[in-house]
Scaffold this motif. Structure first.
Motif, mmCIF file in Angstrom:
data_model
loop_
_atom_site.group_PDB
_atom_site.id
_atom_site.type_symbol
_atom_site.label_atom_id
_atom_site.label_comp_id
_atom_site.label_asym_id
_atom_site.label_seq_id
_atom_site.Cartn_x
_atom_site.Cartn_y
_atom_site.Cartn_z
ATOM 1 N N PRO A 271 -0.969 -10.602 5.822
ATOM 2 C CA PRO A 271 -2.378 -11.010 5.766
ATOM 3 C C PRO A 271 -2.568 -12.159 4.784
ATOM 4 C CG PRO A 271 -2.148 -8.615 5.594
ATOM 5 C CD PRO A 271 -0.769 -9.182 5.480
ATOM 6 N N GLY A 272 -3.482 -13.047 5.109
ATOM 7 C CA GLY A 272 -3.762 -14.177 4.243
ATOM 8 C C GLY A 272 -4.195 -13.739 2.855
ATOM 9 N N GLY A 273 -3.707 -14.428 1.857
ATOM 10 C CA GLY A 273 -4.085 -14.126 0.478
ATOM 11 C C GLY A 273 -3.250 -13.063 -0.196
ATOM 12 N N ARG A 274 -2.313 -12.460 0.530
ATOM 13 C CA ARG A 274 -1.551 -11.360 -0.057
ATOM 14 C C ARG A 274 -0.412 -11.886 -0.912
ATOM 15 N NH1 ARG A 274 1.758 -7.103 3.440
ATOM 16 N NH2 ARG A 274 3.507 -7.919 2.258
ATOM 17 N N ASP A 275 -0.201 -11.238 -2.051
ATOM 18 C CA ASP A 275 0.933 -11.609 -2.893
ATOM 19 C C ASP A 275 1.997 -10.520 -2.799
ATOM 20 O OD1 ASP A 275 -0.043 -9.548 -4.490
ATOM 21 O OD2 ASP A 275 -0.782 -10.875 -6.073
ATOM 22 N N LEU A 276 2.838 -10.395 -3.840
ATOM 23 C CA LEU A 276 3.933 -9.420 -3.815
ATOM 24 C C LEU A 276 3.809 -8.421 -4.950
ATOM 25 C CD1 LEU A 276 6.863 -11.875 -2.981
ATOM 26 C CD2 LEU A 276 5.888 -10.136 -1.463
ATOM 27 N N LEU B 193 0.820 -1.211 0.000
ATOM 28 C CA LEU B 193 0.000 0.000 0.000
ATOM 29 C C LEU B 193 0.852 1.258 0.000
ATOM 30 C CD1 LEU B 193 -2.799 -1.077 2.511
ATOM 31 C CD2 LEU B 193 -2.838 -1.146 0.012
ATOM 32 N N THR B 194 1.965 1.199 0.700
ATOM 33 C CA THR B 194 2.805 2.399 0.798
ATOM 34 C C THR B 194 4.128 2.263 0.063
ATOM 35 O OG1 THR B 194 3.868 1.596 2.817
ATOM 36 C CG2 THR B 194 1.845 2.867 3.068
#
Length: 329
Positions: A163-168, A152-153
């Motif tokens: 957090p679950g489900g987060r990618d890169l 996000l930043t």
């Protein structure tokens, strides 16, 4: 997922599921009871044809923390040193009731052969095959980066579980050094690009493989310019694999001092990186060659954290391949 052979084989959702499961495993290790009964009664064989410390020990720790029985099989001192074939070894393991085989081999494609030749009816996990693939190393690297990168930043996070489900998506990663001999580089390019990261490989031309046109990454010969232009979120240094170079006569760079001066990570280059950017290395390190002691021990270095994350990633892989509840996902 029947086997874990290549980072390239993993879909986006499979990779994220593995990382989320690894975070769940890491959470259990922070509790007072570290051993889970999940794989009780299962037997995991570590079949290592090459020397290894981190990978072999972390696979062993991962299996034991899931309550599996572990058999460590080394080529040295075994019938393999007497000329026994991989096929005969595999059939011996099958007869012994192996439920999963973790294999590390100097030949590219050995893990794939073991998984698909029909010699053994058990999941095969590739712990590194030649200069080809090392998928669990790429997964632990992705787990480490996911903890320290805030999409996000585009600034550093506090290192808490992602957090679950987060990618890169959007992460910028520079991988530096001996790309030619590195299964870690190949695996990371495949996995990080699948997860949405932008990867740049930096190396002298002599340490880049031919046929890179289809690799999902950029290539540079200039480390200082790459750091300045890309403003990376992570810089991963690769070990200079001098044992593979000596086997073909060496001559890949003028001298160790010249390589360190041009492609080594020191404090000056670390300070040129964004403040939030992390330093990574798959180990073992050649301190003073591809990385200085000061850069390796810098507060933004995550090299030791990578080792710890390796146990969680390998627990996740064994769980998803062997546990009844894992196989249902």
């Amino acid at each position: 997922m029947k086997h874990l052979l290549s980072a390239k084989d993993l879909s986006h959702d499979e990779a994220v599921m593995l990382l989320d499961t690894a975070e769940a495993m890491a959470a259990t290790q922070r509790q007072s009871v570290k051993k889970l009964p999940t794989l009780r009664g299962k037997t995991v064989v570590n079949l290592f044809f090459e020397d290894s410390t981190r990978t072999r020990l972390s696979f062993e720790a991962a299996a034991k923390r899931l309550s599996a029985d572990v058999i460590n099989f080394s080529a040295k001192g075994s019938s393999l040193s007497k000329g026994e074939s991989l096929k005969d070894t595999a059939q011996t393991l099958q007869a012994m009731g192996a439920d999963a085989v973790v294999v590390r081999h100097s030949a590219s494609g050995a893990a794939h052969l073991l998984a698909h030749a029909g010699w053994i009816d058990a999941p095969v996990l590739n712990a590194g095959d030649g200069t080809h693939q090392h998928p669990t190393q790429a997964l632990l690297d992705a787990m480490t980066l996911r903890r320290w990168y805030d999409p996000l930043t585009r600034e550093g996070s506090d290192g808490s579980p992602a957090p679950g489900g987060r990618d890169l998506s959007g992460a910028r990663v520079i991988i530096v050094g001996d790309i030619l001999h590195s299964r870690v580089a190949r695996s990371n390019v495949d996995l990080l690009s699948t997860l949405g990261a932008e990867v740049t490989l930096v190396a002298p031309p002599t340490l880049l493989p031919v046929g890179m046109e289809n690799w999902p990454c950029a290539v540079s010969y200039d480390l200082d310019a790459s750091i300045a232009e890309i403003q990376p979120d992570a810089v991963m240094m690769l070990r200079v694999q001098r044992e593979r170079m000596s086997a073909v006569g060496g001559g890949f760079f003028p001298s160790p001092a010249e390589y360190a001066r041009t492609y080594g990570l020191d404090l000056l280059r670390r300070r040129a990186m964004p403040e939030h950017a992390i330093v990574m290395h798959p180990g073992p390190m050649n301190r003073g060659l591809e990385i200085t002691a000061e850069a390796a021990d810098d507060p933004r270095s995550r090299i030791i954290e990578q080792v710890g994350n390796g146990v969680s990633v390998r627990m996740a892989a064994l769980y998803l391949l062997l546990a009844d509840e894992g196989n249902q996902q």
